[in-house]
Structures are given as structure tokens and as C-alpha cells.
Design an enzyme around this catalytic site. Structure first.
Site, PDB file in Angstrom:
ATOM      1  N   GLU A  26       1.960  -0.688   5.298  1.00  0.00           N
ATOM      2  CA  GLU A  26       0.934   0.332   5.050  1.00  0.00           C
ATOM      3  C   GLU A  26       0.520   1.029   6.343  1.00  0.00           C
ATOM      4  OE1 GLU A  26      -3.789   0.512   4.135  1.00  0.00           O
ATOM      5  OE2 GLU A  26      -2.724  -1.363   3.771  1.00  0.00           O
ATOM      6  N   ASP A  27       0.320   0.230   7.407  1.00  0.00           N
ATOM      7  CA  ASP A  27      -0.283   0.762   8.633  1.00  0.00           C
ATOM      8  C   ASP A  27       0.718   1.111   9.727  1.00  0.00           C
ATOM      9  OD1 ASP A  27      -2.673   0.348   7.375  1.00  0.00           O
ATOM     10  OD2 ASP A  27      -3.121  -1.541   8.384  1.00  0.00           O
TER      11      ASP A  27
END
Length: 702
Positions: A76-77
Site C-alpha cells: 500500500e505504502d
């Protein structure tokens, strides 16, 4: 690195060195991926995945789950892909990480939509692998522990989400410690002032009540050994959120909440639980109606214990839980106890099966749901067992009371769907209409243009809507069918007097209706059809009103087709079918009841000739008729299947089967079949007699 050393030190208690090396490799990979990223508190971002993995290590989760926890935010990051994780750490770890990845990069119209979509993704993944939800819950717990660093608005939103969704899931999975900590943390962030006031009040009350608690603990610890019971006894203060809920629900002030202390008794085995209960009930009087036996009937999440409330010294109620050590482990760790206390890799306890079944039902719901926000709103209720939520074939969610059936669902969709339903498919498989619905079921109703509600539905429908529509339809239908039958009966009575119904003039009708105070011909026909008036008497009065001579004639029998509806009923005492000689009885409020000529019940009541009619079967009856048969068979494996096959080969439906108790080598089957006539029944019986295991066949009248 101190945190990492402490983490790997904890792993050494239950994992092998090669596994720990792989987990350290995942830590290094995650640390490099998150390099330069910081949390709101100012700490390096890697501290969060490490803390999540640390919580899972307390539950003794396997290496794959711990690696996934360390990597759970990299997709996600950062720019790390699922393929890269799969290549480095294996496909199972990549699947877990993928399941945990949030959908933060997608733009949502509202915060509620974002929450709903995240929840849906989580459910989808956790249903494939229960470890996903455990990692997700550990992730949420650490976020809650560090929530003080985030802005107030976000803090309140996350706390509300935790109370509404994550804490109930933890409770549903039996993760008691996690559930209570989440509630306490959410309460402190959602209502900080209330939390502080309650904490202060509890702290001051603690000093006042310490002596009382000490006295109770001493009394319990003394009483149990006297009864020959070895036990660990502990007193605990109730959690602040639990006290707050009690004050809110019962409208109490803090001083009125007396039972802020609870006591736990942990014993060796199940029988000791009940012995301890008896000993404690002899020490302090139990409060009536405040005893729960969760050992005999465990909670859905596997929790087992005896709960009792006693009148303690000074009148303060004491809540006591009694459980074994095994029950205590499940109560504290829930579904995680499988990893914590498993005896071998192959073992999987009943709680695991229950949990997997529940998670799978959520997956089924998710696959049918269209609207994310609506899905979230309804799936939350699956965590509380008051209602059941099911889906239409198009994915619309419908709420029904617990215990509702497919018929309730049909009427909830539309009145006409309910009135015309003939069958149902639950999760793509045919099922009886009386089937109770479960959360996540996908229901499809099969209708027929000429179908009508069955009076038997009233025995099992749960919703008021279904009940009222069925009654209304039956009442209307009954009336219409009674009008039709009444006209037929009056026409027959007039033919017996050598007159036709069409020959009666308007004036004669008006005079008759005036004399008998009926509002219309329709009402008169309905009264005749329902047995409230006798057709022969009405016919004579009509002729008297028309001043026509009454000549006796031959009316001929009434023809019974079987399609007359509720105005013509077939007696249960003799179950007539086409081919049986029959006679009709006019029964008040029921219309005509058809009996066989030799029916003993009919013979006993044939004293009033005006109430009996000549009837005969139509040449081609318009339906199938129920008939009972009793079959004696040799008690062998597969005999029921052979009998069912023989009946199916004869072209009949089986409506009901009852197997009587086995008597030595023989068993009796009582079946209700649907046949066209006596000849059809005879063919079926001949076919069944060819089965070697069939000893005797007889038609059952009652």
C-alpha cells in the site's frame, strides 16, 4: 534494534532458528521499503509492523503470519508488488499481505464508503484464511494503543469504527482480552471526559471496597478446599466501558453500580465446575434468574463457563465465573488458542471449524453485495444475533427476523411473489419453503402463475407481513370458491325440483333476499358453499317465492374435479382418491367435505340426510391426491433409497416419510404419496412388491 532483539527473543520460545531467520529477513525487507517514512508520533514507520508482529507472537502464530504482519503495509505504502513478495517470501505470505492491503489509493465519495470497502476487502481475505483477520485485529490494536498522536477528528472516527466493527469481530472470534482492550481504548478516545470521570470515581471507590473484596476472596478461598475443590481464585475490577454501558442501559449513577468487581474460579475439570458452584451457593445466596450455564450450551464463539451472581456481604452483588483451565485458555485467546495450544500441526478444534464456517458465510455475502456502504451497515449485524440478513439473486440485502423462512423472504420481496411461490433455491440448491434462513444465504424464489398460498405456511412463517397476506388471500380465495360451490349446489337442488337456476326471475330473487336478510346473491351463494344455509331449503323458498309448482326430479351427483379449492376438502380420516366410492358432507364454515363410502367417521355422523350429498369423481380429475401407505421392510442398508426409487419409477411424488422404530429385523415406513387415482396407486404397489426387502404394503386410511 532493541525492539527487534526482544521480538526474536520471544519467537525463540516456540519457533525453530530457520523460521526466525526468515522472519528477520522480512523485517529487513520491510524496514528498507518503509525507509524515510514516519508515523504521526514521529517514530520510524517500521516500529508499527514490528509491534503488530509482536502481538501475533504472543498468540504463537506461525512464521507465514508473522512475515505477513511485518510486510502488511509495503504494497500500500511503497512500490513493492505482490509478485515480488511472492518471489521472496512465498505465495501464502503474498496472499496474506494482499488480503491486508488497504484500498487507500482509490478515491471514495465519503468516508463511510472507504470504511465499507476496506471492511469488505478484509472479509474477503479473512474468509480465505483466518490468519488475515488475526493480523488485521492486531494491526488495529496497535493503532488504538498509539491513537493519541493522531488529530482529534481522526481519533474519534477510528475509535467509533473500532467499537462498531473490530471489537465485535474480536468478541465473535472469542479473543476476549483483545475485545476488552479495544473497548477500553475506544471509550477513552471517543468520550475522553466520561472516561476520566469514571476512572477517577473507580479509583476512589477502590479504596473503600478493597476491604470488602479481600473479605470475599478470603471466604471463597476457604470454602472451596472445605468442599474438596482445588481452585485458583482471583478478583478483578470490571472494565470502565462495561461499567459505563451498564450505567447507560439501566440509567444508573456510578454509586448505584454495585458490582464493579467480578471473581473468577479456575478448577481442574468440568465436574469440579458444578461442585464449586454448589459450594459458592452455600456460602452466599444466589440472585434468582442470574445463573447461566455456558458449559452445557457454549456461546457461538466457543466460550464456556458457569456464570452466577450472589448476594455478597453488605448486600453487594458478586459476579462469579467458574471454568476449567482449558476453558480459561479458550476464553482468553479464542480462535488464537488453536495456534497457542495445539498438540500437533494436524489438530484443528471445533472452534476453528465454527470460525471458518462463519468467515465463509461472510465471503458468500460479500460476493453478492452491490453497494459497499449498505453491505457494511448490514454485515455488522451478523456480529449480533438478533436478525438474519440474506440476499436476492440481484445482490440486494434484505433484513428478516431470526428464524424467518423462504416464504417470509418471498413476501418481503413482493406480495405477488409470496402468493405465487412454489419452491425456493438457497445458495443455488433446491430447498423446502419452510427452510430457516441463515446470514449470507442467497435466496431465489420459484413462482408459478396458478399457484396459491398454502394454509400450512401459517404454521412456520415468522413475519407479520407474510402472515397477514396469507390470511387475507386465503379468506378472499375461500369466499370466492365458496360462492362458486354455493351456486353449483343451489343449481343441483333446483334440478332435483325440475327447475333451472336461469328460470328464476329478478323479483323472486329480491323477495327471497329480503325474506332471509341477505345482501346479495353472492352472499347467499357463499353461505350455501360454506354450509351456513342448506341448498335444498333455499331452492324450495325460491320456488315458493316464484309460485312455481315443486315437482320432484333427479338432481344427479355433484362432480368433483379436485380443483374446487378450499370450498371442497378431502377428509383426513379416510383420504379419498379418484376411484374410491365417495359421499359429500356439508360442514358449516368449511363447505363440502369428501369422505369414502365406507369411512367409519362419516358413518357415525350420517344421521341428518340434509347434510349429505351425492358426489362423484370427474372422468379426469385436475390434480394429484394425497394417499397414505404403510410399508414393512427388512431392515437393511439402502432400503429407503430402493423404495423411493420404486415410487419415482411409478411416477408418484413422496410428500412425507416417517420411519417407525426398528422391531428386530423389520422396520415400518409410513409414506404420504401424491397419486392421480386408485389405478395409479395399484401400479406403484405392484412395482414396490418386486423389491426383495419389501414384506408388506397396505393403504393407510388415517
Amino acid at each position: 534494534m532493541n525492539a527487534l532483539a526482544e521480538f526474536t527473543g520471544n519467537l525463540a520460545h516456540y519457533l525453530k532458528p530457520p523460521d526466525i531467520e526468515r522472519i528477520e529477513e522480512a523485517y529487513q525487507f520491510s524496514g528498507k521499503a518503509h525507509e524515510g517514512q514516519y508515523r504521526d508520533s514521529g517514530e520510524p514507520y517500521i516500529s508499527h509492523p514490528l509491534a503488530v508482529a509482536g502481538i501475533l507472537a504472543e498468540w504463537h502464530l506461525d512464521p507465514q503470519a508473522l512475515m505477513a504482519a511485518l510486510l502488511h503495509d509495503v504494497m500500500e505504502d511503497t512500490k513493492v508488488s505482490k509478485a515480488e513478495i511472492s518471489r521472496r517470501f512465498g505465495k501464502p505470505v503474498a496472499e496474506l499481505v494482499d488480503g491486508l492491503s488497504k484500498l487507500a489509493k482509490i478515491e471514495f465519495q465519503s468516508q463511510q464508503d472507504a470504511q465499507a470497502e476496506n471492511f469488505r476487502k478484509m472479509l474477503l481475505a479473512m474468509a480465505r484464511d483466518v490468519r488475515v483477520i488475526l493480523i488485521k485485529l492486531a494491526d488495529r490494536l496497535h493503532n488504538m494503543r498509539t491513537l493519541g498522536a493522531v488529530p482529534p477528528a481522526k481519533r474519534r472516527r477510528v475509535a467509533r469504527e473500532t467499537l462498531d466493527i473490530y471489537a465485535p469481530i474480536a468478541n465473535r472470534l472469542g479473543l476476549n482480552n483483545l475485545y476488552q482492550e479495544m473497548q477500553e481504548l475506544a471509550f477513552s478516545h471517543l468520550y475522553p471526559m466520561r472516561y476520566r470521570v469514571l476512572a477517577k470515581a473507580t479509583k476512589s471507590a477502590r479504596g473503600n471496597r478493597r476491604q470488602v473484596v479481600g473479605k470475599i476472596l478470603k471466604a471463597i478461598k476457604q470454602r472451596l478446599p472445605e468442599a474438596g475443590i482445588e481452585a485458583e481464585v482471583s478478583g478483578r475490577e470490571k472494565h470502565l466501558y462495561s461499567i459505563y454501558r451498564k450505567m447507560l442501559e439501566k440509567n444508573l449513577s456510578f454509586s448505584q453500580v454495585l458490582d464493579i468487581y467480578g471473581f473468577r474460579v479456575v478448577v481442574e475439570d468440568r465436574s469440579a465446575c458444578y461442585l464449586a458452584l454448589g459450594a459458592l451457593h452455600s456460602l452466599y445466596k444466589p440472585v434468582p434468574g442470574k445463573f447461566k450455564d455456558y458449559i452445557a450450551i457454549p456461546k457461538v464463539n466457543g466460550y464456556q463457563a458457569l456464570h452466577t451472581t450472589l448476594f455478597g456481604p453488605f448486600g453487594a452483588p458478586l459476579e462469579i465465573q467458574i471454568r476449567t483451565r482449558d476453558m480459561h485458555r479458550v476464553a482468553e485467546a479464542g480462535v488464537a488458542s488453536h495456534w497457542l495450544y495445539k498438540t500437533s500441526d494436524a489438530s484443528i478444534n471445533e472452534l476453528q471449524h465454527q470460525t471458518h464456517a462463519w468467515l465463509q458465510s461472510l465471503l458468500d455475502i460479500q460476493s453478492e453485495s452491490g453497494d459497499a456502504a449498505e453491505f457494511l451497515e448490514h454485515i455488522k449485524v451478523d456480529l449480533f444475533p438478533d436478525e438474519v440478513y440474506v440476499f436476492t439473486p440481484k445482490g440486494k440485502i434484505m433484513a428478516l427476523p431470526r428464524g424467518a423462512t423462504a416464504v417470509d423472504f418471498a413476501y418481503a420481496v413482493h406480495t405477488q411473489i409470496g402468493n405465487r411461490c412454489v419452491a425456493t433455491k438457497i445458495n443455488h440448491e433446491l430447498a423446502p419453503l419452510r427452510s430457516e434462513l441463515k446470514n449470507g444465504d442467497r435466496i431465489e424464489i420459484i413462482t408459478a402463475a396458478h399457484a396459491n398460498p398454502n394454509p400450512a405456511w401459517l404454521n412456520y412463517v415468522k413475519t407479520g407481513k407474510a402472515r397477514s397476506h396469507i390470511r387475507h388471500f386465503l379468506k378472499t380465495m375461500h369466499y370466492e370458491e365458496s360462492v362458486e360451490l354455493g351456486e353449483k349446489l343451489l343449481s343441483q337442488a333446483l334440478r332435483a325440483l325440475n327447475t333451472d337456476l336461469t328460470e328464476i326471475g329478478e323479483e323472486q330473487w329480491e323477495k327471497l333476499l329480503r325474506d332471509i336478510t341477505a345482501k346479495s346473491r353472492t352472499e347467499l351463494f357463499a353461505d350455501i358453499g360454506l354450509g351456513k344455509r342448506f341448498a335444498a331449503v333455499v331452492a324450495r323458498r325460491l320456488l315458493a317465492a316464484s309460485e312455481q309448482p315443486m315437482a320432484e326430479g333427479n338432481a344427479g351427483p355433484i362432480v368433483i374435479r379436485g380443483s374446487e379449492g378450499m370450498a371442497v376438502q378431502f377428509a383426513k380420516c379416510c383420504r379419498p382418491i379418484p376411484g374410491d366410492p365417495i359421499i359429500g358432507s356439508i360442514k358449516k364454515g368449511q363447505g363440502i367435505v369428501i369422505h369414502t363410502h365406507d369411512c367409519p367417521t362419516a358413518a357415525r355422523s350420517r344421521t341428518d340426510p340434509d347434510k349429505w350429498l351425492d358426489v362423484e369423481w370427474a372422468h379426469e380429475p385436475a390434480r394429484l391426491f394425497d394417499v397414505g401407505i404403510r410399508i414393512t421392510v427388512i431392515n437393511q442398508r439402502g432400503v429407503l433409497a430402493k423404495v423411493a426409487g420404486g415410487i419415482a419409477a411409478g411416477g408418484a411424488n413422496i410428500d412425507n416419510v416417517i420411519m417407525d422404530e426398528e422391531r428386530g429385523a423389520y422396520t415400518e415406513m409410513r409414506l404420504t404419496l401424491q397419486v392421480a387415482d386408485r389405478q395409479h396407486l395399484a401400479r406403484i404397489k405392484r412395482g414396490l412388491r418386486r423389491i426383495p426387502e419389501v414384506v408388506r404394503i397396505a393403504r393407510e386410511r388415517d
